[in-house]
Scaffold this active site. Structure first.
Site, mmCIF file in Angstrom:
data_model
loop_
_atom_site.group_PDB
_atom_site.id
_atom_site.type_symbol
_atom_site.label_atom_id
_atom_site.label_comp_id
_atom_site.label_asym_id
_atom_site.label_seq_id
_atom_site.Cartn_x
_atom_site.Cartn_y
_atom_site.Cartn_z
ATOM 1 N N ARG A 1 -9.297 -2.061 16.583
ATOM 2 C CA ARG A 1 -9.541 -1.671 15.206
ATOM 3 C C ARG A 1 -10.430 -2.769 14.633
ATOM 4 O O ARG A 1 -11.457 -3.082 15.233
ATOM 5 C CB ARG A 1 -8.226 -1.439 14.451
ATOM 6 N N LYS B 1 0.805 -1.226 0.000
ATOM 7 C CA LYS B 1 0.000 0.000 0.000
ATOM 8 C C LYS B 1 0.836 1.272 0.000
ATOM 9 O O LYS B 1 0.459 2.256 -0.634
ATOM 10 C CB LYS B 1 -0.988 0.003 1.166
HETATM 11 C C1 PLP Z 1 -0.913 -1.628 6.684
HETATM 12 C C2 PLP Z 1 -1.290 -2.945 7.222
HETATM 13 C C3 PLP Z 1 -0.308 -3.919 7.458
HETATM 14 C C4 PLP Z 1 1.172 -3.650 7.293
HETATM 15 O O1 PLP Z 1 1.614 -2.925 8.416
HETATM 16 P P1 PLP Z 1 3.147 -2.557 8.652
HETATM 17 O O2 PLP Z 1 3.163 -1.973 10.027
HETATM 18 O O3 PLP Z 1 3.511 -1.580 7.590
HETATM 19 O O4 PLP Z 1 3.923 -3.817 8.581
HETATM 20 C C5 PLP Z 1 -0.721 -5.167 7.903
HETATM 21 N N1 PLP Z 1 -2.034 -5.442 8.101
HETATM 22 C C6 PLP Z 1 -2.996 -4.543 7.902
HETATM 23 C C7 PLP Z 1 -4.414 -4.916 8.139
HETATM 24 C C8 PLP Z 1 -2.660 -3.254 7.459
HETATM 25 O O5 PLP Z 1 -3.619 -2.349 7.252
#
Ligand code: PLP
Length: 352
Positions: free
Chosen positions: A131, A36
């Site tokens: 969340r 992302k």
């Molecule tokens: C963005 C995201 C991740 C990745 O998180 P990082 O801290 O960048 O490793 C993993 N799971 C979900 C649901 C996310 O939204």
């Protein structure tokens, strides 16, 4: 050359991906890199795949579509619960999605049935960071409904921690997730392929844990690109934290007083700074502002401090060195700065 620019060093991203995959494979954990922050850029997607990724994850359907359109064929995982308004494209472009709502999964089922596809779901469980996730006590009930849905396959369960309140993975919450996986398998006589234990904030737990666990998957963004895990945790040795940099250009440089004069109200952002008079300072202005990047996440080079920022200007102060107009300054990036700079159309992205 145009500025500001983010430079992404694909060799270092490749290195980080491979190192994380190697370390976590030894613990029986597979890694799905999260694209992302790079908006699903195909160069990055291919870098991750060449480094060993067998699946890619993104929070935005648009980014996943972009990868598909570029010919990326590995399975894709949508890591934000699908919006009801985009169910068709979720089924068209994503093989798996993280889910918490039966109403959404019903619609996924109907859409999958219409286009003769099987859509896989991972059900997220709430472990305390508040969340996404169903409350642990409601999981069995939800699974009971999900496994009846035509063209939906229950791929696994998962959890997300650290993002909202900084709640960390520990032996207790990870054990609960692992136990819930076993309970689901026994109750419904099925096999869950993926028990997804979280994001970059879960790496330290996974590497240190010595006991038995069903957790076999992590979704990693920050550790892959920035080489970092949350600040309060030990950093993972060997990862490169210089894969991503941001460079901006000096447009004014002079000695100026550090203390403003005239009647002071609030600034353009409604803020009032509390200031001390530090006499004359070496002030430079960079053509970089809050419309380009989340300034709080910029790490200046040594000998330089960020004094303040407006929409289009970043005021920095240097100790000894006096910057010249036209000179450039390169910053390291925290996650907030990386994400915002990559999303700004005013910032050039250079993949090298
Ligand atoms: C963005 C995201 C991740 C990745 O998180 P990082 O801290 O960048 O490793 C993993 N799971 C979900 C649901 C996310 O939204």
């Amino acid at each position: 050359m145009s500025y500001p620019r983010v430079e992404l060093d694909c060799a270092k991203i490749h290195f980080n991906t491979q190192l994380l995959i190697d370390k976590l494979t030894l613990k029986g954990i597979s890694v799905t890199p999260v694209t992302k922050s790079c908006l699903g850029h195909p160069i990055i997607a291919n870098t991750l795949i060449n480094a060993g990724a067998t699946m890619l994850a993104d929070s935005r359907v648009n980014n996943i579509k972009r990868m598909r359109d570029a010919g990326i064929t590995v399975p894709t995982l949508l890591i934000r619960s699908p919006m009801l308004s985009q169910i068709e494209s979720v089924v068209a472009y994503c093989d798996i999605s993280l889910n918490t709502e039966i109403a959404v999964m019903r619609k996924l089922s109907e859409a999958a049935l219409r286009c003769h596809r099987i859509h896989q779901v991972i059900i997220m469980v709430e472990l305390g960071d508040l969340r996404e996730g169903v409350m642990p006590g409601n999981l069995v009930h939800l699974v009971k409904d999900v496994i009846k849905l035509p063209n939906i396959k229950l791929k696994g369960i998962g959890a997300n921690l650290t993002c909202r309140y900084g709640v960390e993975p520990d032996d207790i919450n990870m054990q609960l997730l692992s136990d819930l996986a076993e309970q689901i398998e026994i109750t419904f006589s099925l096999k869950l392929d993926i028990i997804s234990g979280g994001n970059s904030g879960s790496i330290n737990w996974a590497l240190a844990y010595q006991g038995q666990t069903r957790i076999n998957h992590l979704r990693l963004g920050e550790a892959v690109f920035l080489g970092l895990v949350p600040k309060n945790q030990p950093q993972i040795s060997g990862l490169s934290s210089t894969a991503i940099t941001l460079t901006a250009e000096v447009i004014e440089s002079s000695q100026k007083p550090s203390y403003p004069w005239g009647n002071r109200g609030v600034n353009a952002f409604g803020e009032t700074a509390s200031l001390q008079n530090r006499g004359q300072v070496n002030q430079a202005i960079l053509a970089l502002g809050r419309q380009d990047v989340c300034v709080d996440g910029l790490h200046p080079p040594s000998g330089m401090t960020i004094a303040s920022s407006c929409s289009d200007h970043l005021m920095v102060e240097t100790a000894d060195q006096i910057l010249a107009v036209g000179e450039t300054v390169t910053f390291g990036l925290a996650y907030s700065a990386f994400l915002s700079a990559m999303t700004s159309e005013f910032v050039d992205k250079i993949y090298q």
